[in-house]
Write a protein that holds these residues in place. Structure first.
Motif: not given
Length: 324
Positions: A203-211, A122-142
């Motif tokens: 980092i790019m990782n599942g939202m469930l663990a990253t949010l 059975s499939m159980l759940a879907y969690s999108p990836h979050i593309l995130a950066v360390h707060p010191s990285v001076q960017v806000n968009t892709l």
């Protein structure tokens, strides 16, 4: 042989067979011992979180203990191979099934074929990836992140080389022209820890663990990989919105079983998992952390896995991702 002796042997044989019958029935029943829910990643990742949510209600339904067993290594392939090689019919695999079907395209040497040696439950759940950066990285968009990657060396943390987040990162690279260096880990939790600590910048990782780390401010979200924005972080745009039309990726948690699991047991498991995943408390816990309950019965899951296998094989080929 006398008539009396012949009848005595026949009678004792019948008694023996009668005594053995319950034992044979008990051996055939499933489950008749503890069930092992093998998670092929370290504790704290998306698959581990879901396994621990469902283990107790599943134990109550099966009337057997359900033990969560973390066996990380080789991007989940080590644990998956253990399930394939098990002969006890009581060892199941809970993992990112999307990553599982990528493995044959990436690894030149696998001790098993996940497309043939494992069967979907059975499939159980879907969690999108979050593309995130360390707060010191001076960017806000892709687009800003892509531009920065062409000027500075950026280390990109992934759960493992050949993992779903890694291949998704490669797909973003291919679509945008970004340049970053991949740093592999043995699981998502370790990748998150090092990005929070500043050893890696992206980092790019599942939202469930990253949010939770986005909400606490320890990481800064740049984009989500779902088709539409996620209600938990409505101000974070999708990757598709930021120039990569049609992009979608994520972690698809599912339950798999070795081929020796009887079909009636597989169908029973599928029904129980559908019931458990729709329990209000389980559903609420997952939704709070950015995962949606997505159920697929065995046949539908098989169709999904075939489509994912074809889709990501092309990304792997273009990215020349090959591992021994």
């Amino acid at each position: 042989m006398s008539f009396t002796r012949r009848h005595f042997l026949a009678a004792t044989g019948a008694v023996a067979l009668g005594a053995a019958a319950p034992a044979l029935r008990a051996e055939a029943a499933w489950p008749n011992r503890n069930v092992r829910l093998l998670v092929p990643y370290p504790a704290g990742g998306s698959s581990d979180i879901i396994a621990r949510f469902v283990s107790q209600p599943l134990a109550e339904a099966l009337k057997q203990n359900v033990i969560v067993d973390n066996r990380p290594g080789a991007n989940g392939n080590l644990g998956a191979a253990m399930v394939v090689q098990s002969d006890d019919k009581h060892t199941l695999l809970l993992c990112d099934v999307g990553a599982l079907v990528i493995s044959p395209s990436v690894y030149t040497k696998l001790t098993f074929d996940p497309n043939k040696d494992l069967r979907g439950v059975s499939m159980l759940a879907y969690s999108p990836h979050i593309l995130a950066v360390h707060p010191s990285v001076q960017v806000n968009t892709l687009p800003e992140l892509v531009a920065l990657s062409k000027k500075e060396r950026l280390n990109f943390a992934v759960t493992a080389m050949g993992s779903a987040p890694h291949v998704a990162g490669v797909a973003v690279e291919q679509a945008t022209g970004a340049k970053w260096e991949y740093v592999p880990y043995k699981g998502g939790s370790q990748a998150i820890t090092d990005t929070i600590g500043g050893q890696t910048q992206i980092i790019m990782n599942g939202m469930l663990a990253t949010l939770p780390h986005i909400q606490s401010g320890k990481l800064k979200a740049i984009a989500v990989s779902s088709r539409a924005r996620m209600p938990q972080i409505p101000n974070v745009p999708t990757i598709a919105e930021q120039g990569v039309t049609g992009f979608e990726s994520g972690t698809w948690q599912g339950l798999m079983a070795p081929n020796n699991l009887p079909e009636d047991a597989r169908q029973r498991l599928a029904k129980e998992m559908a019931r458990i995943m729709n329990l209000p408390d389980v559903k609420a816990k997952l939704n709070e952390q950015g995962a949606d309950v997505v159920l697929m019965p065995p046949a539908e899951l098989d169709t999904f896995l075939a489509a994912e296998r074809k889709r990501w094989a092309e990304v792997v080929r273009k990215g020349n991702i090959r591992l021994d």
